[in-house]
Design a protein around this motif. Sequence first.
Motif, short mmCIF file in Angstrom:
data_model
loop_
_atom_site.label_atom_id
_atom_site.label_comp_id
_atom_site.label_asym_id
_atom_site.label_seq_id
_atom_site.Cartn_x
_atom_site.Cartn_y
_atom_site.Cartn_z
N PRO A 170 115.43 40.45 -28.61
CA PRO A 170 114.52 40.24 -27.47
C PRO A 170 113.17 39.65 -27.85
CG PRO A 170 115.56 42.40 -27.34
CD PRO A 170 115.87 41.85 -28.69
N ALA A 171 112.80 39.77 -29.12
CA ALA A 171 111.53 39.17 -29.55
C ALA A 171 111.55 37.66 -29.35
CB ALA A 171 111.27 39.51 -31.02
N GLY A 172 112.75 37.10 -29.26
CA GLY A 172 112.87 35.65 -29.10
C GLY A 172 112.53 35.15 -27.72
N TYR A 173 112.34 36.06 -26.75
CA TYR A 173 111.94 35.60 -25.42
C TYR A 173 110.74 36.39 -24.87
CZ TYR A 173 115.55 39.14 -24.29
OH TYR A 173 116.33 40.27 -24.25
N VAL A 174 110.02 37.06 -25.73
CA VAL A 174 108.77 37.70 -25.31
C VAL A 174 107.67 36.64 -25.31
CG1 VAL A 174 106.97 39.37 -25.89
CG2 VAL A 174 109.38 40.02 -26.05
N LYS A 175 107.03 36.47 -24.17
CA LYS A 175 105.96 35.49 -24.03
C LYS A 175 104.74 36.20 -23.48
CE LYS A 175 104.83 30.98 -21.97
NZ LYS A 175 105.32 29.86 -21.13
N ILE A 176 103.82 36.54 -24.36
CA ILE A 176 102.60 37.23 -23.95
C ILE A 176 101.60 36.19 -23.47
CG2 ILE A 176 100.74 38.77 -24.68
CD1 ILE A 176 102.68 39.82 -26.85
N PRO A 177 101.28 36.18 -22.18
CA PRO A 177 100.46 35.09 -21.64
C PRO A 177 99.06 35.01 -22.21
CG PRO A 177 101.07 36.67 -19.92
CD PRO A 177 101.73 37.12 -21.17
N THR A 178 98.58 36.10 -22.79
CA THR A 178 97.24 36.10 -23.39
C THR A 178 97.29 35.83 -24.90
OG1 THR A 178 97.39 38.51 -23.62
CG2 THR A 178 96.29 37.65 -21.64
N ASP A 179 98.46 35.48 -25.41
CA ASP A 179 98.60 35.22 -26.85
C ASP A 179 99.51 34.02 -27.06
OD1 ASP A 179 98.23 35.59 -29.56
OD2 ASP A 179 99.76 37.15 -29.75
N LEU A 180 99.25 32.94 -26.32
CA LEU A 180 100.15 31.81 -26.33
C LEU A 180 100.16 31.04 -27.65
CD1 LEU A 180 99.72 30.37 -22.73
CD2 LEU A 180 101.59 31.75 -23.65
N ALA A 181 99.05 31.03 -28.36
CA ALA A 181 99.01 30.32 -29.64
C ALA A 181 99.98 30.94 -30.62
CB ALA A 181 97.59 30.33 -30.20
N ASN A 182 99.96 32.26 -30.72
CA ASN A 182 100.90 32.93 -31.63
C ASN A 182 102.33 32.86 -31.11
OD1 ASN A 182 99.17 33.80 -33.73
ND2 ASN A 182 98.40 35.45 -32.44
N TYR A 183 102.48 32.86 -29.79
CA TYR A 183 103.81 32.71 -29.20
C TYR A 183 104.43 31.37 -29.61
CZ TYR A 183 107.04 31.12 -25.51
OH TYR A 183 108.09 30.57 -24.84
N LEU A 184 103.69 30.30 -29.44
CA LEU A 184 104.22 28.98 -29.76
C LEU A 184 104.44 28.81 -31.26
CD1 LEU A 184 102.08 26.79 -27.33
CD2 LEU A 184 104.54 27.24 -27.17
N LYS A 185 103.62 29.48 -32.04
CA LYS A 185 103.74 29.37 -33.49
C LYS A 185 104.87 30.24 -34.04
CE LYS A 185 101.09 30.11 -37.76
NZ LYS A 185 99.77 30.54 -38.32
N GLY A 186 105.00 31.46 -33.50
CA GLY A 186 105.90 32.42 -34.13
C GLY A 186 107.21 32.69 -33.42
N CYS A 187 107.26 32.50 -32.10
CA CYS A 187 108.49 32.81 -31.36
C CYS A 187 109.54 31.73 -31.65
CB CYS A 187 108.20 32.88 -29.86
SG CYS A 187 109.58 33.53 -28.90
N LYS A 188 110.73 32.16 -32.05
CA LYS A 188 111.72 31.23 -32.56
C LYS A 188 112.67 30.65 -31.51
CE LYS A 188 110.36 31.94 -36.79
NZ LYS A 188 109.57 30.90 -37.51
N PHE A 189 112.79 31.32 -30.37
CA PHE A 189 113.85 30.92 -29.44
C PHE A 189 113.34 30.29 -28.15
CE2 PHE A 189 117.06 31.85 -26.12
CZ PHE A 189 118.13 31.14 -26.66
N LEU A 190 112.56 31.02 -27.36
CA LEU A 190 112.20 30.55 -26.03
C LEU A 190 111.39 29.25 -26.03
CD1 LEU A 190 112.53 31.26 -23.03
CD2 LEU A 190 110.32 32.44 -23.15
N PRO A 191 110.40 29.08 -26.91
CA PRO A 191 109.69 27.79 -26.89
C PRO A 191 110.61 26.59 -27.11
CG PRO A 191 108.47 29.42 -28.16
CD PRO A 191 109.81 30.02 -27.88
N LYS A 192 111.63 26.77 -27.94
CA LYS A 192 112.60 25.70 -28.16
C LYS A 192 113.48 25.51 -26.93
CE LYS A 192 116.40 24.28 -31.20
NZ LYS A 192 117.17 24.56 -32.44
#
Length: 296
Positions: A170-192
């Motif tokens: 589930p970490a692959g689709y957690v998108k914290i709206p107040t932490d988008l920089a780290n989301y785009l950098k670290g999240c492996k699935f949903l941004p792709k």
Amino acid sequence: MASYPLAAVLGTVAVLAFALAPVTLSLPFVVFHGISDKCSNKGVTRFTELLSNWSGSEGHCIEIGDGSWDSWTMPLLKQTAIACEKVKNMSELSDGYNLVGLSQGSMIGRGVVEFCDGAPPVKNFISLAGIHAGIASIPFCGSGIFCVLVDYLIELLGIYSEYVQEHLAPAGYVKIPTDLANYLKGCKFLPKLNNEHVDDRNSTYKERFASLQNLVLIMFEQDSVLVPKETSWFGYYPDGTEDTILPAQETELYIEDWIGLKTLDEAGKVKFINFNRNCSATANPLGFYLVNWDAI
């Protein structure tokens, strides 16, 4: 993750059957189950059987790994790669097939549509409680030792850490709206999956998703598992805040058409269904409107 009540999920089967049947009766369908579940579980087996019986189409639940455990611990890119190989190796799908995704299974299904090279075409995609725009936190897990460990790792390492991304699906689709920089950098699935990387947008993903004949997005009105529930319709919080929720049509993903959702919608190929999980499909008016795709 808390599972949806069996009665509520089975209550959607008639709706799905009506949706599938008029389009391509001869086409088989596949089911990707949700987190904490497996194809051999009674609920998923019954769901697949009923959908097959009522639609008159051959149905298959596609398992990934051992089911329940791997649904939590195997990263979603790997789950999608396994699913991709399985659909490519099923000769009965060679002329195309319909796809039904249940919650996290909708994400794997979308991954197959967008990422799977050389796969048979998905004609119609039906998503129940899909997590398409992400969720703002890890969904409720429970109080067992595994869930305690999950909470500890997230607190210690962070949801976008390499370790958590590689060991907690589930970490692959957690998108914290107040932490988008780290989301785009670290999240492996949903941004792709959502083509969110500005310098690395893949036109093939958009082309494949936009090639669907129909996309049915079912949101459960009483959903307390997905936050926000509108993610099932690609709705989400604006960047930087959780004070309001944007409908899909007001998100950048839609406006700039990163994955072809706008293209599908403007062609009349997207059905946004708001389903009351406490109603049976036979009593729900959706059963009438889904007698054929054009009735919506």
